[in-house]
Write an enzyme that holds these catalytic residues in place. Structure first.
Site, PDB file in Angstrom:
ATOM      1  N   GLN A 290      38.502 -72.836 -18.410  1.00 45.23           N
ATOM      2  CA  GLN A 290      37.198 -71.883 -18.438  1.00 45.23           C
ATOM      3  C   GLN A 290      37.103 -71.861 -20.022  1.00 45.23           C
ATOM      4  O   GLN A 290      37.336 -70.450 -20.401  1.00 45.23           O
ATOM      5  CB  GLN A 290      36.342 -70.953 -18.027  1.00 45.23           C
TER       6      GLN A 290
ATOM      7  N   ASP B 120      38.301 -81.695 -18.417  1.00 45.93           N
ATOM      8  CA  ASP B 120      37.328 -81.443 -19.578  1.00 45.93           C
ATOM      9  C   ASP B 120      37.499 -82.765 -20.858  1.00 45.93           C
ATOM     10  O   ASP B 120      36.884 -83.252 -21.864  1.00 45.93           O
ATOM     11  CB  ASP B 120      37.895 -80.332 -20.596  1.00 45.93           C
TER      12      ASP B 120
ATOM     13  N   LYS C  49      31.748 -74.578  -9.141  1.00 45.23           N
ATOM     14  CA  LYS C  49      32.598 -75.903  -9.369  1.00 45.23           C
ATOM     15  C   LYS C  49      33.163 -75.776  -8.247  1.00 45.23           C
ATOM     16  O   LYS C  49      33.276 -76.636  -7.661  1.00 45.23           O
ATOM     17  CB  LYS C  49      34.002 -75.346 -10.764  1.00 45.23           C
TER      18      LYS C  49
HETATM   19  N1  GUN Z   1      32.685 -73.766 -21.060  1.00 41.12           N
HETATM   20  C1  GUN Z   1      30.470 -74.391 -21.460  1.00 41.12           C
HETATM   21  N2  GUN Z   1      31.681 -75.339 -20.732  1.00 41.12           N
HETATM   22  C2  GUN Z   1      32.375 -75.579 -20.613  1.00 41.12           C
HETATM   23  C3  GUN Z   1      32.892 -76.877 -20.167  1.00 41.12           C
HETATM   24  O1  GUN Z   1      32.391 -78.042 -19.707  1.00 41.12           O
HETATM   25  N3  GUN Z   1      33.808 -76.925 -20.002  1.00 41.12           N
HETATM   26  C4  GUN Z   1      34.905 -75.723 -19.771  1.00 41.12           C
HETATM   27  N4  GUN Z   1      35.816 -75.894 -19.881  1.00 41.12           N
HETATM   28  N5  GUN Z   1      33.910 -74.189 -20.521  1.00 41.12           N
HETATM   29  C5  GUN Z   1      32.857 -74.167 -20.488  1.00 41.12           C
END
Ligand code: GUN
Length: 301
Positions: free
Chosen positions: A106, A129, A62
């Site tokens: 996360q 998200d 990211k």
């Molecule tokens: N962990 C796995 N997928 C995601 C996601 O889409 N967002 C976040 N914040 N953590 C994750």
């Protein structure tokens, strides 16, 4: 070759990596405009608690993607022993920081942390998200502030590959809050991120308690699988000619595989996403999109 010996046509590969790149280029141009016209540099804060290896890789990817698009990213690392109240304190600080437009916590979080309480504490305007109750509600009412990254990636991939969903039987396997439920909600709407042809489906959702799963999955014109079980969907579960979207990312000793048995299913489907290189890259691209949307909204607010 006689009819009986004719081999089935292998499916069209839906190249998520290429489409993600295209979307990222579009975003980079918009970021440039926002910086030039409004002096605002979009900024994403990512919080990583503990040292789960997969999460480290995701967060790193990211960061790299943000940088390439001209978006700032700030990583907040916290030890695995972090408490709910320590994490809440950091969120309060980030919610109040005008220079931060998007906040991503996360997942998964260590078990001592109250995940729901944490996700509810991210300010809804910074919730890139789209996990906050307000944002989930807005999606279900068909007036999204942000679309959740992975489901949005699925919609973008279908739309940009020319696969319409109007009136189609879309079967979603998996009912997670992150992928399955929002997919159902999005494809039910009268309009999608790419217009009415990118929504308006007849949607069915199956899960671990569904009876006779194959009879449901075989109805699908578009089958979307997000359950986190390696190679779970086999050829007999897929109607010949269906489009198959594999959201799974499963790490096995000999590499990463999806939830769909690619070798088998690519012989019956008309189109299929590979893993890796399918939906994964789109998830990151849509996170950049939401961060940019948050920064643009802050300029107008
Ligand atoms: N962990 C796995 N997928 C995601 C996601 O889409 N967002 C976040 N914040 N953590 C994750």
């Amino acid at each position: 070759m006689t009819e009986s010996t004719k081999k089935p046509m292998p499916a069209r590969l839906l190249d998520g990596k290429a489409i993600a790149l295209q979307i990222r280029q579009e975003i980079a141009l918009e970021v440039e405009t926002l910086i030039r016209d409004r002096g605002i540099v979009p900024c994403l804060a990512a919080i990583l608690v503990g040292d789960d290896p997969a999460s480290q890789v995701y967060v790193r990817n990211k960061e790299i993607a943000c940088e390439k698009a001209g978006i700032q990213s700030r990583l907040f690392r916290m030890p695995a022993s972090t408490t709910t109240s320590e994490l809440l304190a950091l969120l309060r600080q980030l919610n109040d920081d005008q220079k931060i437009h998007g906040i991503l916590v996360q997942l998964p979080l260590p078990s001592q942390i109250h995940e729901r309480e944490i996700l509810d504490a991210v300010h809804p305007t910074k919730d890139v998200d789209a996990f906050a109750p307000e944002n989930v509600g807005l999606i279900s009412q068909g007036r999204p502030r942000y679309l959740p990254c992975t489901p949005h990636g699925v919609a973008q991939l279908l739309g940009r590959c020319g696969i319409e969903t109007v009136g189609k039987e879309v079967v979603v396997v998996g009912r997670s809050d992150i992928v399955g439920k929002p997919l159902v909600s999005m494809f039910l709407q009268r309009t999608g991120p790419l217009g009415s042809s990118n929504a308006n489906a007849t949607v069915t959702c199956c899960h671990s308690q569904s009876k006779d799963l194959s009879s449901i999955t075989r109805r699908a014109d578009i089958l979307i699988v997000a359950i986190g079980k390696a190679n779970f969907v086999t050829a007999d579960m897929v109607r010949p000619g269906a489009v198959v979207i594999d959201v799974g990312i499963n790490r096995l000793n000999d590499g990463i595989v999806g939830d769909v048995d690619f070798d088998q299913v690519s012989q019956v489907a008309s189109a299929i996403t590979p893993v890796p290189g399918g939906i994964g890259p789109l998830t990151i691209a849509m996170l950049l999109r939401n961060t940019l949307t948050a920064a643009q909204a802050s300029a107008n607010g």
